[in-house]
Design a protein around this motif. Structure first.
Motif, PDB file in Angstrom:
ATOM      1  N   LEU A   1       0.853  -1.185   0.000  1.00 45.49           N
ATOM      2  CA  LEU A   1       0.000   0.000   0.000  1.00 45.49           C
ATOM      3  C   LEU A   1       0.886   1.231   0.000  1.00 45.49           C
ATOM      4  CD1 LEU A   1      -2.450  -1.068   2.869  1.00 45.49           C
ATOM      5  CD2 LEU A   1      -3.039  -0.963   0.443  1.00 45.49           C
ATOM      6  N   ARG A   2       0.406   2.275  -0.697  1.00 44.82           N
ATOM      7  CA  ARG A   2       1.170   3.524  -0.713  1.00 44.82           C
ATOM      8  C   ARG A   2       0.223   4.697  -0.891  1.00 44.82           C
ATOM      9  NH1 ARG A   2       3.622   7.426  -3.790  1.00 44.82           N
ATOM     10  NH2 ARG A   2       5.773   7.962  -3.188  1.00 44.82           N
ATOM     11  N   SER A   3       0.462   5.779  -0.174  1.00 41.63           N
ATOM     12  CA  SER A   3      -0.311   7.000  -0.382  1.00 41.63           C
ATOM     13  C   SER A   3       0.559   8.201  -0.056  1.00 41.63           C
ATOM     14  CB  SER A   3      -1.585   7.008   0.466  1.00 41.63           C
ATOM     15  OG  SER A   3      -1.273   7.217   1.822  1.00 41.63           O
ATOM     16  N   GLU A   4       0.080   9.364  -0.466  1.00 39.24           N
ATOM     17  CA  GLU A   4       0.829  10.591  -0.271  1.00 39.24           C
ATOM     18  C   GLU A   4      -0.136  11.697   0.133  1.00 39.24           C
ATOM     19  OE1 GLU A   4       3.817  13.388  -2.966  1.00 39.24           O
ATOM     20  OE2 GLU A   4       3.675  11.235  -3.350  1.00 39.24           O
ATOM     21  N   GLY A   5       0.299  12.567   1.033  1.00 38.18           N
ATOM     22  CA  GLY A   5      -0.555  13.660   1.486  1.00 38.18           C
ATOM     23  C   GLY A   5      -0.176  14.062   2.896  1.00 38.18           C
ATOM     24  N   PRO A   6      -0.949  14.955   3.518  1.00 36.04           N
ATOM     25  CA  PRO A   6      -0.649  15.358   4.891  1.00 36.04           C
ATOM     26  C   PRO A   6      -0.756  14.184   5.867  1.00 36.04           C
ATOM     27  CG  PRO A   6      -2.146  16.915   3.843  1.00 36.04           C
ATOM     28  CD  PRO A   6      -2.057  15.727   2.931  1.00 36.04           C
ATOM     29  N   VAL A   7       0.241  14.053   6.738  1.00 36.14           N
ATOM     30  CA  VAL A   7       0.229  13.071   7.835  1.00 36.14           C
ATOM     31  C   VAL A   7       0.147  13.859   9.135  1.00 36.14           C
ATOM     32  CG1 VAL A   7       1.576  11.333   9.075  1.00 36.14           C
ATOM     33  CG2 VAL A   7       1.503  11.298   6.572  1.00 36.14           C
ATOM     34  N   LEU A   8      -0.828  13.513   9.960  1.00 35.94           N
ATOM     35  CA  LEU A   8      -1.057  14.204  11.230  1.00 35.94           C
ATOM     36  C   LEU A   8      -0.598  13.330  12.387  1.00 35.94           C
ATOM     37  CD1 LEU A   8      -2.416  16.509  12.934  1.00 35.94           C
ATOM     38  CD2 LEU A   8      -4.525  15.147  12.809  1.00 35.94           C
ATOM     39  N   ILE A   9       0.228  13.890  13.255  1.00 35.20           N
ATOM     40  CA  ILE A   9       0.657  13.186  14.464  1.00 35.20           C
ATOM     41  C   ILE A   9      -0.366  13.456  15.564  1.00 35.20           C
ATOM     42  CG2 ILE A   9       2.459  13.025  16.226  1.00 35.20           C
ATOM     43  CD1 ILE A   9       4.452  13.882  14.011  1.00 35.20           C
ATOM     44  N   THR A  10      -0.867  12.391  16.182  1.00 38.15           N
ATOM     45  CA  THR A  10      -1.912  12.503  17.200  1.00 38.15           C
ATOM     46  C   THR A  10      -1.427  11.925  18.535  1.00 38.15           C
ATOM     47  OG1 THR A  10      -2.897  10.322  16.813  1.00 38.15           O
ATOM     48  CG2 THR A  10      -3.616  12.116  15.358  1.00 38.15           C
ATOM     49  N   HIS A  11      -2.283  12.020  19.539  1.00 37.08           N
ATOM     50  CA  HIS A  11      -1.960  11.439  20.850  1.00 37.08           C
ATOM     51  C   HIS A  11      -1.742   9.935  20.743  1.00 37.08           C
ATOM     52  CE1 HIS A  11      -2.591  14.890  23.526  1.00 37.08           C
ATOM     53  NE2 HIS A  11      -3.598  15.243  22.748  1.00 37.08           N
TER      54      HIS A  11
ATOM     55  N   LEU B   1      -0.806   8.025  14.264  1.00 38.34           N
ATOM     56  CA  LEU B   1      -0.806   8.794  13.020  1.00 38.34           C
ATOM     57  C   LEU B   1      -2.193   8.829  12.395  1.00 38.34           C
ATOM     58  CD1 LEU B   1       2.500   7.541  11.306  1.00 38.34           C
ATOM     59  CD2 LEU B   1       2.152   9.654  12.615  1.00 38.34           C
ATOM     60  N   SER B   2      -2.540   9.980  11.843  1.00 36.38           N
ATOM     61  CA  SER B   2      -3.806  10.174  11.146  1.00 36.38           C
ATOM     62  C   SER B   2      -3.536  11.105   9.964  1.00 36.38           C
ATOM     63  CB  SER B   2      -4.854  10.755  12.097  1.00 36.38           C
ATOM     64  OG  SER B   2      -6.110  10.872  11.465  1.00 36.38           O
ATOM     65  N   GLY B   3      -4.564  11.785   9.492  1.00 35.39           N
ATOM     66  CA  GLY B   3      -4.411  12.683   8.361  1.00 35.39           C
ATOM     67  C   GLY B   3      -4.758  12.012   7.044  1.00 35.39           C
ATOM     68  N   PRO B   4      -4.939  12.787   5.982  1.00 38.46           N
ATOM     69  CA  PRO B   4      -5.394  12.238   4.697  1.00 38.46           C
ATOM     70  C   PRO B   4      -4.561  11.083   4.157  1.00 38.46           C
ATOM     71  CG  PRO B   4      -5.575  14.623   4.676  1.00 38.46           C
ATOM     72  CD  PRO B   4      -4.896  14.265   5.964  1.00 38.46           C
ATOM     73  N   ALA B   5      -3.239  11.148   4.268  1.00 41.07           N
ATOM     74  CA  ALA B   5      -2.415  10.058   3.730  1.00 41.07           C
ATOM     75  C   ALA B   5      -2.678   8.743   4.455  1.00 41.07           C
ATOM     76  CB  ALA B   5      -0.929  10.420   3.815  1.00 41.07           C
ATOM     77  N   ILE B   6      -2.835   8.804   5.773  1.00 39.45           N
ATOM     78  CA  ILE B   6      -3.096   7.594   6.564  1.00 39.45           C
ATOM     79  C   ILE B   6      -4.511   7.077   6.293  1.00 39.45           C
ATOM     80  CG2 ILE B   6      -3.300   6.684   8.914  1.00 39.45           C
ATOM     81  CD1 ILE B   6      -0.395   7.311   7.961  1.00 39.45           C
TER      82      ILE B   6
ATOM     83  N   LYS C   1      -6.243   7.428   3.586  1.00 42.91           N
ATOM     84  CA  LYS C   1      -6.243   6.788   2.259  1.00 42.91           C
ATOM     85  C   LYS C   1      -5.723   5.355   2.364  1.00 42.91           C
ATOM     86  CE  LYS C   1      -5.435  10.955  -0.499  1.00 42.91           C
ATOM     87  NZ  LYS C   1      -4.412  11.672  -1.293  1.00 42.91           N
ATOM     88  N   LEU C   2      -4.623   5.184   3.097  1.00 38.34           N
ATOM     89  CA  LEU C   2      -4.083   3.828   3.296  1.00 38.34           C
ATOM     90  C   LEU C   2      -5.124   2.920   3.929  1.00 38.34           C
ATOM     91  CD1 LEU C   2      -0.413   3.965   4.634  1.00 38.34           C
ATOM     92  CD2 LEU C   2      -1.193   3.391   2.353  1.00 38.34           C
ATOM     93  N   SER C   3      -5.826   3.433   4.930  1.00 40.25           N
ATOM     94  CA  SER C   3      -6.802   2.606   5.647  1.00 40.25           C
ATOM     95  C   SER C   3      -7.963   2.207   4.747  1.00 40.25           C
ATOM     96  CB  SER C   3      -7.313   3.339   6.893  1.00 40.25           C
ATOM     97  OG  SER C   3      -8.214   4.371   6.561  1.00 40.25           O
ATOM     98  N   ALA C   4      -8.364   3.109   3.847  1.00 36.46           N
ATOM     99  CA  ALA C   4      -9.478   2.809   2.944  1.00 36.46           C
ATOM    100  C   ALA C   4      -9.068   1.818   1.866  1.00 36.46           C
ATOM    101  CB  ALA C   4     -10.000   4.097   2.318  1.00 36.46           C
ATOM    102  N   TRP C   5      -7.963   2.117   1.181  1.00 35.86           N
ATOM    103  CA  TRP C   5      -7.527   1.224   0.105  1.00 35.86           C
ATOM    104  C   TRP C   5      -7.031  -0.108   0.648  1.00 35.86           C
ATOM    105  CZ3 TRP C   5      -8.646   2.046  -4.861  1.00 35.86           C
ATOM    106  CH2 TRP C   5      -9.028   3.346  -5.224  1.00 35.86           C
ATOM    107  N   GLY C   6      -6.545  -0.098   1.877  1.00 33.54           N
ATOM    108  CA  GLY C   6      -6.030  -1.335   2.461  1.00 33.54           C
ATOM    109  C   GLY C   6      -6.966  -1.973   3.465  1.00 33.54           C
ATOM    110  N   ALA C   7      -8.252  -1.637   3.410  1.00 35.86           N
ATOM    111  CA  ALA C   7      -9.206  -2.119   4.426  1.00 35.86           C
ATOM    112  C   ALA C   7      -9.129  -3.631   4.609  1.00 35.86           C
ATOM    113  CB  ALA C   7     -10.625  -1.690   4.058  1.00 35.86           C
TER     114      ALA C   7
END
Length: 423
Positions: free
Chosen positions: A237-247, A250-255, A257-263
């Motif tokens: 799996l591969r994606s590109e975009g903003p990655v958000l660091i959370t408590h 990792l989240s954000g659009p790139a993550i 996308k990975l979760s959706a395409w790699g469900a």
């Protein structure tokens, strides 16, 4: 006796009922909602602002946002697309806006505006809304042309039924009993749980990056494993975009996308896997080493920690420098070849162990549902049972975040409504 019963008081259910009533005012229509309130998912969408759709007006480009349903939705999106949805709401005095990232919201920035519009239209058109009416069973009626629907203590008859129940296992089981194939549901759109010092204490930072999930056979339980000692293989799996660091990781659009395409893949991995982040997507590890050597020459007298050599947030740079084994007072001139390579790897091939997932905000989305081969996408009707239709997430269609899941609901609801009204 109703002409049409819609099971599910969400976005697809309300939208379909309004479209049916407008195309065929003579029909008697009812919405059955199992809960005490309707449109609850609309309420929480987009952080309470309701991400109505996405400002993507090419059907060919629009379908690329659907990991499941991409091929099947191309025709429907030529029939009814985001522009049509925007016109629907704006004609009903709900002004919308397209934000910089393409997401479409009401100008009010409140999902209640969308709810009030849909509920108000249903009332105006005389559509009956029955709350606290969970459907226990539905079967063909005696003549085989219509449906009998049973709630807790009542039986109803209708000529045509539209199921807009979202990810509802009870409804899926009943459809299986009637001969439909249900693709087993798995979560989509989720964030990654990661416990790692490199992202600890810097939550809220977002930066553009690439994210890759390598094949599971090369995973190691040792976070510090040298990536250059692992044979290079293509990521699954591969994606590109903003990655958000959370408590929690990792989240954000790139993550997302990975979760959706790699469900399905990540479900098979039991949500324990590695994700490799390149915080500087314009560089490879090799080209980053060359850059760092140039910086070493130019900034020889400065400390590495205080010289943010690349375009990433300073707090992230600080953590990655520390993770490379570089002391806080070490100057570029004294940076060893090994530590320089370590830093290049942390910047371009930062490997994290993911252990679990978290729901993205309140927007729980699943992959799975009624098999797309059993649906006529010219009508969103069942190929197995006449007078049975589907709209929304009940079918095996899901999308990345950004208003695309709602667009599937609006489009399916419109096309099914038109077929119900005119057939």
């Amino acid at each position: 006796m109703y002409d049409v019963i819609i099971v599910g008081g969400g976005a697809a259910g309300f939208y379909a009922s309004i479209q049916i009533a407008e195309h065929a005012p003579q029909l008697k229509i009812a919405i059955f909602e199992r809960g005490k309130t309707v449109l609850s998912k609309v309420k929480v969408s987009g952080g309470g602002r309701c991400n109505v759709t996405h400002g993507e007006f090419s059907a060919h480009d629009l379908v690329t946002n659907y990991p499941r349903g991409q091929k099947e939705l191309l025709g429907p999106f030529h029939t009814y697309a985001p522009g049509d949805v925007m016109s629907f709401f704006e004609e009903r005095r709900v002004p919308l806006k397209i934000e910089a990232d393409g997401r479409v919201f009401p100008q009010s920035n409140s999902s209640q505006t969308i709810i009030d519009c849909l509920v108000g239209e249903a009332e105006r058109l005389g559509i009956k809304v029955l709350k606290n009416s969970a459907v226990k069973q539905f079967n063909k009626n005696e003549n085989g042309e219509g449906w009998q629907i049973t709630t807790m203590n009542k039986h109803y008859q209708c000529k045509k039924m539209l199921l807009a129940t979202g990810s509802n296992p009870k409804i899926w089981r009943q459809l299986e009993a009637l001969g439909h194939t249900i693709v087993p549901p798995v979560p989509s759109l989720f964030t990654f749980n990661i416990n790692d010092e490199r992202i600890a204490g810097i939550q809220g930072i977002s930066t553009y990056a690439t994210a890759e999930v390598p094949p599971k056979k090369i995973f190691s339980s040792k976070i510090g494993v040298k990536l250059r000692s692992i044979p290079k293989e293509e990521p699954v799996l591969r994606s590109e975009g903003p990655v958000l660091i959370t408590h929690w990781g990792l989240s954000g659009p790139a993550i997302l996308k990975l979760s959706a395409w790699g469900a399905n893949i990540l479900h098979d991995y039991h949500y324990v896997f590695r994700v490799n982040i390149n915080w500087t997507p314009e560089y490879t590890t090799g080209s980053m080493e060359l850059l760092l050597r140039e910086i070493k020459e130019v900034e020889a007298k400065k400390t590495v920690l205080r010289t943010n050599a690349v375009d990433i947030p300073r707090r992230l740079w600080t953590n990655l420098v520390k993770a490379s084994g570089i002391e806080k007072d070490l100057k570029w001139a004294d940076l060893t070849k090994e530590k320089l390579q370590n830093l290049a790897e942390q910047l371009t091939a930062c490997s994290f162990r993911v252990e679990g997932k978290s729901t993205f905000k309140e927007e729980f989305v699943t992959a799975g549902g009624v098999d797309l081969k059993e649906i006529n996408f010219k009508t969103f009707g069942s190929k197995i049972h006449p007078n049975l239709y589907f709209a929304g997430e009940i079918i095996n269609v899901d999308a990345i975040t950004g208003g695309f899941n709602f667009q599937n609901a609006w489009t399916g609801a419109y096309i099914a409504a038109k077929a119900i009204a005119l057939e």
